[in-house]
Design an enzyme around this catalytic site. Structure first.
Site, PDB file in Angstrom:
ATOM      1  N   SER A  46       0.824  -1.208   0.000  1.00  0.00           N
ATOM      2  CA  SER A  46       0.000   0.000   0.000  1.00  0.00           C
ATOM      3  C   SER A  46       0.858   1.257   0.000  1.00  0.00           C
ATOM      4  O   SER A  46       0.456   2.281  -0.551  1.00  0.00           O
ATOM      5  CB  SER A  46      -0.955   0.011   1.194  1.00  0.00           C
ATOM      6  OG  SER A  46      -0.230  -0.060   2.405  1.00  0.00           O
ATOM      7  N   GLU A  47       2.056   1.211   0.622  1.00  0.00           N
ATOM      8  CA  GLU A  47       2.968   2.354   0.607  1.00  0.00           C
ATOM      9  C   GLU A  47       4.414   1.920   0.665  1.00  0.00           C
ATOM     10  O   GLU A  47       4.742   0.853   1.199  1.00  0.00           O
ATOM     11  CB  GLU A  47       2.709   3.303   1.793  1.00  0.00           C
ATOM     12  CG  GLU A  47       1.546   4.261   1.619  1.00  0.00           C
ATOM     13  CD  GLU A  47       0.311   3.788   2.362  1.00  0.00           C
ATOM     14  OE1 GLU A  47      -0.713   4.474   2.281  1.00  0.00           O
ATOM     15  OE2 GLU A  47       0.369   2.726   3.011  1.00  0.00           O
ATOM     16  N   ALA A  48       5.261   2.779   0.106  1.00  0.00           N
ATOM     17  CA  ALA A  48       6.708   2.692   0.282  1.00  0.00           C
ATOM     18  C   ALA A  48       7.197   4.092   0.623  1.00  0.00           C
ATOM     19  O   ALA A  48       6.596   5.093   0.209  1.00  0.00           O
ATOM     20  CB  ALA A  48       7.402   2.181  -0.978  1.00  0.00           C
ATOM     21  N   HIS A  77       0.663   4.741   9.004  1.00  0.00           N
ATOM     22  CA  HIS A  77       1.502   3.561   9.235  1.00  0.00           C
ATOM     23  C   HIS A  77       2.870   3.699   8.574  1.00  0.00           C
ATOM     24  O   HIS A  77       3.880   3.244   9.138  1.00  0.00           O
ATOM     25  CB  HIS A  77       0.757   2.262   8.860  1.00  0.00           C
ATOM     26  CG  HIS A  77       1.046   1.683   7.531  1.00  0.00           C
ATOM     27  ND1 HIS A  77       0.335   2.039   6.407  1.00  0.00           N
ATOM     28  CD2 HIS A  77       1.950   0.743   7.138  1.00  0.00           C
ATOM     29  CE1 HIS A  77       0.811   1.359   5.376  1.00  0.00           C
ATOM     30  NE2 HIS A  77       1.773   0.563   5.785  1.00  0.00           N
TER      31      HIS A  77
END
Length: 288
Positions: A46-48, A77
């Protein structure tokens, strides 16, 4: 293409693989936004995030946060996971708190025993949702309009819309209609029309609320396992209106087989802190 220090961190859990993972490139110097975006898309997470030297004199580091398709000004997060990785790699804050520089400005992060917690950034937009939005959300969630017992804009970077249902069981039973909620994205949501849902949780565990988060993904609607930005905005709304105590724990990810736990506290100064444990699952180097 140089090898860069890298960690993959599971956030809002002390047990690996039960939270929400984030990929953290601990040295993003020299990378273009296009390279960061390409790597983020490749991770299929979902994210980096990419850690950079700070530009603001009060910051300990600068963080750029990407999700598939776009850069985010803030996300919860990734903030906690990146701070966990930075500290584990030997980072030392200038003062008592860690100070992260990102798209929304400076974000304070404190240590709470074995957990980290960030200070919730100010809401960009609050207040009740429009009736037309509520009608669409109720229809998209497959619940009667009367089962939405409270609602508010929860925009703190991501444009969350928050609705409270009657209880946690109803939240866990949701089977959203992606086509209906996609219509909400087109008219009123940005970026990408995210909808947050929170319901009072009952039971023998330590959680006061069950939270789920739905948003348009690459192949229709997606659900986020555990969402710091949403929980931060929900806390500002719920505590501010007396719908939640000044200290509570929210569960998220149950419907996905996760066991995320988000610790929420409003301190004596009125600042709201969003915290949780983190666990490093991958530690090494990556070619970017």
């Amino acid at each position: 293409m140089p090898q860069r220090p890298f960690k993959q961190v599971d956030v809002f859990t002390a047990v690996p693989y039960l939270g929400n993972p984030v990929a953290v490139v601990l040295d993003g110097r020299g990378l273009t936004a296009e390279q960061m975006q390409s790597f983020t898309n490749w991770t299929n997470l979902s994210e980096a995030t990419f850690v950079l030297p700070p530009e603001h004199p009060d910051a300990d580091y600068k963080l750029r946060i990407f999700c598939p398709g776009r850069e985010l000004p803030f996300a919860g997060h990734p903030t906690l996971g990146s701070c966990h990785a930075w500290l584990e790699a030997g980072g030392r804050p200038k003062a008592g708190h860690v100070v992260q520089e990102c798209g929304v400005g400076l974000v304070k992060i404190r240590r709470d025993g074995d957990r980290l917690a960030f200070a919730a950034p100010p809401l960009r937009k609050g207040g009740p949702l429009a009736d037309a939005d509520l009608d669409l959300i109720a229809r998209g969630l497959g619940v009667p309009r009367s089962d939405i017992v409270a609602h508010a804009w929860c925009d703190n970077g991501p444009n969350w819309r928050g609705v409270m249902l009657r209880d946690a069981a109803q939240v866990l039973a949701l089977r959203p209609d992606a086509a209906v909620l996609a219509g909400l994205d087109v008219g009123v949501v940005g970026p990408r029309g995210k909808v947050g849902v929170v319901g009072a949780r009952s039971g023998a565990d330590d959680c006061a609320f069950e939270v789920r988060a739905f948003f348009p993904g690459n192949n229709g609607m997606a659900e986020d396992p555990v969402t710091g930005s949403l929980n931060a905005a929900l806390a500002q709304w719920l505590i501010g209106t007396g719908l939640a105590p000044e200290r509570y724990v929210a569960a998220q990810g149950t419907a996905l087989g996760r066991a995320g736990r988000v610790h929420v506290e409003r301190d004596a100064a009125g600042e709201i802190w969003i915290g949780g444990a983190s666990a490093t699952c991958i530690d090494g180097r990556v070619q970017v």
